[in-house]
Design an enzyme around this catalytic site. Structure first.
Site, PDB file in Angstrom:
ATOM      1  N   GLN A 163      -4.514  -5.147   7.056  1.00 46.20           N
ATOM      2  CA  GLN A 163      -5.499  -6.047   6.467  1.00 46.20           C
ATOM      3  C   GLN A 163      -5.475  -7.425   7.125  1.00 46.20           C
ATOM      4  O   GLN A 163      -6.195  -8.319   6.689  1.00 46.20           O
ATOM      5  CB  GLN A 163      -5.252  -6.194   4.950  1.00 46.20           C
ATOM      6  CG  GLN A 163      -5.358  -4.905   4.174  1.00 46.20           C
ATOM      7  CD  GLN A 163      -6.780  -4.347   4.099  1.00 46.20           C
ATOM      8  OE1 GLN A 163      -7.746  -5.068   4.346  1.00 46.20           O
ATOM      9  NE2 GLN A 163      -6.906  -3.078   3.782  1.00 46.20           N
ATOM     10  N   LYS A 205     -10.359  -0.316  10.523  1.00 40.28           N
ATOM     11  CA  LYS A 205     -10.613  -1.469   9.661  1.00 40.28           C
ATOM     12  C   LYS A 205     -11.097  -2.672  10.475  1.00 40.28           C
ATOM     13  O   LYS A 205     -11.326  -3.748   9.933  1.00 40.28           O
ATOM     14  CB  LYS A 205      -9.341  -1.830   8.880  1.00 40.28           C
ATOM     15  CG  LYS A 205      -8.928  -0.758   7.863  1.00 40.28           C
ATOM     16  CD  LYS A 205      -7.872  -1.270   6.933  1.00 40.28           C
ATOM     17  CE  LYS A 205      -7.079  -0.180   6.248  1.00 40.28           C
ATOM     18  NZ  LYS A 205      -7.849   0.645   5.321  1.00 40.28           N
ATOM     19  N   CYS A 208      -4.773   2.721  -3.556  1.00 44.91           N
ATOM     20  CA  CYS A 208      -3.526   3.207  -2.934  1.00 44.91           C
ATOM     21  C   CYS A 208      -2.401   2.193  -3.126  1.00 44.91           C
ATOM     22  O   CYS A 208      -1.606   1.962  -2.197  1.00 44.91           O
ATOM     23  CB  CYS A 208      -3.721   3.523  -1.455  1.00 44.91           C
ATOM     24  SG  CYS A 208      -4.883   4.863  -1.183  1.00 44.91           S
ATOM     25  N   ASP A 210       3.128  -4.286   7.789  1.00 48.92           N
ATOM     26  CA  ASP A 210       1.889  -3.527   7.652  1.00 48.92           C
ATOM     27  C   ASP A 210       0.755  -4.529   7.869  1.00 48.92           C
ATOM     28  O   ASP A 210       0.455  -5.339   6.990  1.00 48.92           O
ATOM     29  CB  ASP A 210       1.820  -2.892   6.262  1.00 48.92           C
ATOM     30  CG  ASP A 210       0.461  -2.261   5.974  1.00 48.92           C
ATOM     31  OD1 ASP A 210      -0.433  -2.341   6.843  1.00 48.92           O
ATOM     32  OD2 ASP A 210       0.294  -1.700   4.877  1.00 48.92           O
ATOM     33  N   HIS A 265       0.867  -1.181   0.000  1.00 52.83           N
ATOM     34  CA  HIS A 265       0.000   0.000   0.000  1.00 52.83           C
ATOM     35  C   HIS A 265       0.911   1.241   0.000  1.00 52.83           C
ATOM     36  O   HIS A 265       2.024   1.196   0.511  1.00 52.83           O
ATOM     37  CB  HIS A 265      -0.838  -0.059   1.285  1.00 52.83           C
ATOM     38  CG  HIS A 265      -1.894   0.988   1.412  1.00 52.83           C
ATOM     39  ND1 HIS A 265      -1.623   2.297   1.760  1.00 52.83           N
ATOM     40  CD2 HIS A 265      -3.247   0.924   1.262  1.00 52.83           C
ATOM     41  CE1 HIS A 265      -2.757   2.980   1.825  1.00 52.83           C
ATOM     42  NE2 HIS A 265      -3.754   2.170   1.521  1.00 52.83           N
TER      43      HIS A 265
END
Lengths: 411, 157
Positions: free
Chosen positions: A203, A226, A368, A200, A124
């Site tokens: 997700q 999220k 993104c 990261d 991302h």
């Protein structure tokens, strides 16, 4: 059979009762930001009505209450990701700020011209641009781990890429492809090469059981919004010896121990990195979101998502055959619930526009992740992403709306 | 389906399916001008032949959503053979159709003069794009061709 009673879950989300363009809202954009259950809304409301005050400052009753609730939220976040200590959980605005903190504080005090950072083609922008900025400023070399035609990381050249690198910055799960990366394996390879690892986890933390001790990574970034929580709060987890050695990021209140006219000393962890009044109400909302997910059980959340993603992939293939291209692994057990696709030659924005007419919300665009879109050779895709409040009816609504888009734009 | 049919009028879908003036022109003498909408990936490439203050020929390339590509095709049909002064006036009129506010910000004149200036301008088929105004995120798709055109004209003159 679903591992989650979706009808009961749906009833907890007031926004899902909305009607858009005459159709019940079908929300398939949780990968961008998830919706909030009533429990989260009520927790935030209750704080504002009963116990709101600035944290760590006042000695009066409600200030003590707010501070205690704020720190209880930190403890909940730490427990949720399997962090060994709350001192290692820094509350920030979001994962983007967390990655920037690492880029400014750790990287700028440890990396010099000629050092290398390894990224992957599926990152991302939040895990790309801070490193591009650093590369430009410091003459850092950026190396890119490629993806294969099966939409997974190509590990063949990994050791070569990691040779003499100082950092591997990698997503745990792609927001476009859904691909779940093997973080323990990547960490092992990076550490063997002497590189630290930033994950990261935006997700993955909302969707998978997270045990960062098992990951053995060095930095982990993720956001509340999220995972059923509010926007405006996220966290960086990092190993305490790294955090102790790093210089502060932003300066201001809360992050100091003492200030004179000529200097300052920093507060202890985690507050050393939390300058200014934090997102207090949002922290309380995040805690309620974590309680909600823990009540469902993250094993059940994952099982439900595998099942709904399997159904969605099957339904898209069965109904659109060779007229749809799906960008991501086919095996639902090897991926998250974000399903990116192109329907014939119809531009993603046109698809999304028609879907909106039927109350179906999907993301359209580059997500993104422009470097990845260039690798895939497409300017934009549509993306449907599924969460605990989505069921097979939602997938059926998506398929039906897509059929109408196809009819509408038939060449 | 009424909202959608307002946005995607038949004439827009016709230009999308069968875009006019697709192709390239040799540069020079033509001027090449490129426009992007970074958020959605719309891309418009224009080749402009300007001779003695008149847009004598133009060709279009690029890719993107139906609104951006149809708008580019309709623009190409509307400006071919027109003088630069006419094209600039048409551009202002089209932008006013999309959002008067934007025209006022960018225009050299104040609002009332601008409206007088545009009274006599006939937009013809371009008026079919009026429905876009109800879908604010798509306005930039419709205006991309015109911004790219002005950029090219500025370069050509």
């Amino acid at each position: 059979m679903s591992s989650i009673d979706v009808a009961r879950v749906k009833a907890d989300f007031p926004i899902l009762k909305r009607v858009v363009n005459g159709h019940p809202l079908v929300f398939l954009d949780s990968a961008a930001s998830a919706q909030k259950p009533i429990q989260v809304l009520e927790a935030m409301d209750r704080l504002a009505r009963e116990s709101y005050a600035n944290v760590h400052r006042g000695v009066y009753t409600i200030a003590e209450e707010a501070s205690a609730k704020f720190e209880a939220s930190r403890a909940a976040v730490a427990r949720f990701i399997g962090a060994p200590s709350t001192r290692e959980v820094i509350f920030l605005r979001n994962a983007t700020e967390a990655i920037n903190l690492v880029a400014y504080s750790w990287a700028r005090s440890n990396l010099v011209e000629g050092d290398a950072i390894v990224l992957t083609e599926m990152e991302h922008h939040a895990n790309v641009v801070p490193w591009l900025m650093l590369a430009e400023e410091r003459g850092i070399e950026l190396r890119w781990a490629p993806i294969t035609s099966d939409f997974v990381l190509d590990l063949d050249g990994l050791d070569e890429l990691l040779h003499n690198a100082k950092l591997l910055a990698v997503t745990a799960s792609s927001n476009v492809l859904g691909t779940i990366n093997d973080i323990p394996l990547l960490v092992q390879a990076a550490h063997a090469a002497g590189a630290l690892v930033l994950v990261d986890a935006c997700q993955s933390v909302p969707h998978l059981v997270t045990d960062i001790t098992a990951w053995d990574a060095d930095f982990v970034a993720f956001s509340a919004h999220k995972m059923l929580g509010p926007s405006g709060i996220g966290a960086l987890w990092a190993r305490s010896e790294l955090l102790e050695a790093m210089p502060p990021f932003l300066g201001g209140g809360e992050m100091i121990r003492d200030v004179t006219k000529t200097g300052f000393t920093t507060n202890e962890l985690p507050w050393k990195f939390e300058a200014g009044t934090p997102a207090i109400t949002e922290a309380i909302g995040w805690h309620a979101a974590i309680d909600y997910l823990e009540d469902l059980g993250m094993d059940n959340v994952r099982a439900h998502e595998v099942s709904i993603t399997d159904y969605a992939l099957g339904a898209l293939e069965a109904n659109f055959e060779d007229r749809i291209t799906i960008y991501g692994p086919r095996d639902p057990a090897a991926r998250g619930s974000a399903v990116s696709f192109l329907l014939q030659e119809i531009h993603a924005h046109d698809v999304s526009q028609v879907l909106d007419e039927y109350g179906v919300c999907v993301r359209a665009g580059h997500h993104c992740a422009k470097p990845l879109m260039r690798v895939l050779g497409v300017p934009a895709t549509s993306r449907a992403s599924f969460y605990i409040y989505n069921d097979e009816d939602d997938v059926d609504a998506l398929v039906s709306a897509l059929k109408n888009a196809e009819k509408f734009f038939a060449i | 389906m009424s909202g959608l049919e307002d946005l995607y009028r038949e004439i827009i879908l016709d230009h999308y399916r069968a875009p006019r003036n697709r192709g390239e022109l040799p540069v020079p003498p033509a001027v090449k001008s490129e426009g992007f909408n970074p958020l959605c990936g719309d891309e418009v490439v224009l080749y402009l032949d300007v001779d003695d203050g008149v847009v004598t020929d133009l060709k279009i390339a690029g890719q993107g959503c139906s609104i951006s590509q149809a708008s580019t095709s309709m623009m190409s049909a509307a400006v071919k053979g027109k003088t630069i002064a006419e094209v600039r006036q048409l551009t202002r009129a089209f932008k006013a159709l999309m959002s008067i506010h934007e025209s006022k910000l960018e225009g050299e004149q104040d609002g009332s003069d601008l409206e007088d200036d545009l009274k006599g301008v006939r937009l013809g088929d371009l008026e079919a794009l009026q429905g876009v105004v109800k879908f604010p995120v798509r306005i930039k798709c419709a205006t991309l061709a015109w911004n790219t055109l002005i950029q090219g004209l500025d370069e050509a003159t």
